[in-house]
Design a protein around this motif. Sequence first.
Motif, PDB file in Angstrom:
ATOM      1  N   ALA A  88       5.780  -6.231   9.141  1.00 44.87           N
ATOM      2  CA  ALA A  88       4.442  -6.834   9.028  1.00 44.87           C
ATOM      3  C   ALA A  88       3.786  -6.591   7.671  1.00 44.87           C
ATOM      4  N   VAL A  89       4.033  -5.420   7.058  1.00 53.36           N
ATOM      5  CA  VAL A  89       3.374  -5.093   5.801  1.00 53.36           C
ATOM      6  C   VAL A  89       4.348  -4.410   4.839  1.00 53.36           C
ATOM      7  N   TRP A  90       3.958  -4.408   3.545  1.00 55.68           N
ATOM      8  CA  TRP A  90       4.761  -3.751   2.511  1.00 55.68           C
ATOM      9  C   TRP A  90       4.206  -2.357   2.240  1.00 55.68           C
ATOM     10  N   PHE A  91       5.115  -1.375   2.191  1.00 52.41           N
ATOM     11  CA  PHE A  91       4.730   0.013   1.966  1.00 52.41           C
ATOM     12  C   PHE A  91       5.614   0.603   0.876  1.00 52.41           C
ATOM     13  N   ALA A  92       5.012   1.484   0.065  1.00 49.47           N
ATOM     14  CA  ALA A  92       5.766   2.209  -0.962  1.00 49.47           C
ATOM     15  C   ALA A  92       5.514   3.689  -0.800  1.00 49.47           C
ATOM     16  N   ALA A  93       6.573   4.462  -0.632  1.00 50.34           N
ATOM     17  CA  ALA A  93       6.450   5.908  -0.489  1.00 50.34           C
ATOM     18  C   ALA A  93       6.074   6.523  -1.838  1.00 50.34           C
ATOM     19  N   ILE A  94       5.300   7.609  -1.784  1.00 50.36           N
ATOM     20  CA  ILE A  94       4.938   8.326  -3.015  1.00 50.36           C
ATOM     21  C   ILE A  94       5.234   9.821  -2.849  1.00 50.36           C
ATOM     22  N   PHE A 154       0.824  -1.207   0.000  1.00 50.06           N
ATOM     23  CA  PHE A 154       0.000   0.000   0.000  1.00 50.06           C
ATOM     24  C   PHE A 154       0.855   1.253   0.000  1.00 50.06           C
ATOM     25  N   SER A 155       0.233   2.345  -0.425  1.00 44.76           N
ATOM     26  CA  SER A 155       0.799   3.685  -0.327  1.00 44.76           C
ATOM     27  C   SER A 155      -0.274   4.578   0.260  1.00 44.76           C
ATOM     28  N   VAL A 156       0.111   5.772   0.696  1.00 44.38           N
ATOM     29  CA  VAL A 156      -0.879   6.718   1.200  1.00 44.38           C
ATOM     30  C   VAL A 156      -0.640   8.081   0.574  1.00 44.38           C
ATOM     31  N   PHE A 157      -1.710   8.662   0.049  1.00 44.04           N
ATOM     32  CA  PHE A 157      -1.688  10.043  -0.417  1.00 44.04           C
ATOM     33  C   PHE A 157      -2.266  10.902   0.698  1.00 44.04           C
ATOM     34  N   PRO A 158      -1.491  11.855   1.236  1.00 45.40           N
ATOM     35  CA  PRO A 158      -1.938  12.609   2.412  1.00 45.40           C
ATOM     36  C   PRO A 158      -3.081  13.567   2.090  1.00 45.40           C
ATOM     37  N   ALA A 159      -4.291  13.158   2.426  1.00 46.40           N
ATOM     38  CA  ALA A 159      -5.460  13.976   2.131  1.00 46.40           C
ATOM     39  C   ALA A 159      -6.398  14.050   3.327  1.00 46.40           C
ATOM     40  N   GLY A 160      -5.849  13.885   4.524  1.00 43.25           N
ATOM     41  CA  GLY A 160      -6.676  13.900   5.717  1.00 43.25           C
ATOM     42  C   GLY A 160      -6.453  15.147   6.540  1.00 43.25           C
ATOM     43  N   SER A 161      -7.154  15.229   7.656  1.00 44.21           N
ATOM     44  CA  SER A 161      -6.952  16.354   8.568  1.00 44.21           C
ATOM     45  C   SER A 161      -5.691  16.165   9.399  1.00 44.21           C
ATOM     46  N   GLY A 162      -5.254  14.921   9.543  1.00 48.41           N
ATOM     47  CA  GLY A 162      -3.996  14.621  10.206  1.00 48.41           C
ATOM     48  C   GLY A 162      -3.191  13.664   9.348  1.00 48.41           C
ATOM     49  N   ASN A 163      -1.985  14.070   8.945  1.00 53.04           N
ATOM     50  CA  ASN A 163      -1.180  13.276   8.004  1.00 53.04           C
ATOM     51  C   ASN A 163       0.201  12.982   8.562  1.00 53.04           C
TER      52      ASN A 163
END
Length: 325
Positions: free
Chosen positions: A319-325, A97-106
């Motif tokens: 525990a999990v695979w992460f990819a920075a964007i 997974f990756s995360v695009f910062p679009a929240g109120s807390g990132n």
Amino acid sequence: MKAAAPIVLPNVSERRHVHIINPNAGSKKYYSAAVSAIEKSGEERLESTSGEHLRALVADLFRKDPFAHAIVYGGDGSVYEAVNGIMESGAAATASFSVFPAGSGNDFSTFANDKAGFKKAELNKIDLISVSHGGKRDYFANMMNIGFDCAVVKETYTLKKKPFLKGPAAYIAGVLKVLAVKKTIPAKIKLSGVVSLDKKAPQEDIVMEKNILLTACANGRYCGGGFNAASLAMLNDGLMDVLVVNDVSRAKFISIVGNYKKGDYISEDGSMMSSFKNVIDYCKCRRMEIVGPEMVCLDGEVMETGREEAVVAEVHPGAVWFAAI
């Protein structure tokens, strides 16, 4: 008999990309642009209606396609739901997974995407921390907050509803409001699998029983919209960073909060600025057990506990695979 060949994981670009977006995350200002970009890419888009729905979407995705890659649009709460969805799917060994910062807390994104040293669009195994309480187990990727910080998060939820208070401004307002009625909590804490900060050498368990202002169990470094509270934490070191803040006066708190936010109160070898000595206990360990808090906050999600029941946190390396964007 030959040993089974290791699984060869496809890199990020070779995977099926599924974008999971929460239309109500943060200020909603990213939604239209994100949808337009996803449509132009020709990749799949799913929309979540709640945190629980996001978790279910992620779990269902990876049950059906264990090698897919989820791009989650949202904040720390969305990351929390996503990693729990991955763990529930049973596909953590292959899913990414990756995360695009679009929240109120990132805060997770602030570190994982930009400051953790990960190359963009490359798979990296990161740790998760499980929290067991009330016969239930949850996982978090960033931080568990207890005490003052947790009360601030709860207060910030209310303050964010005001149009002029968003992100860090709402958090700081929450800090000031909670500080006005500053409460400590009686806590019994046991830390196991402790290692020294300078040489990472094994040390004896740490046991403490006292009134505390707050404690945090960290995988990432940031909380509260940019507070570098656990400034020595790493996402892939197989350890959790625990900091315990003792009861201090309001005047003392205000005088040191600037360095606390910057994270420069502690050095790599564990030495503290003089103003923080006898204020913060900081260590790296593999397990934390705490009795006393009425609630805990996991990546911004507040959960009720029982004062007499132990809350147990344990690190799960890689525990999990992460990819920075």
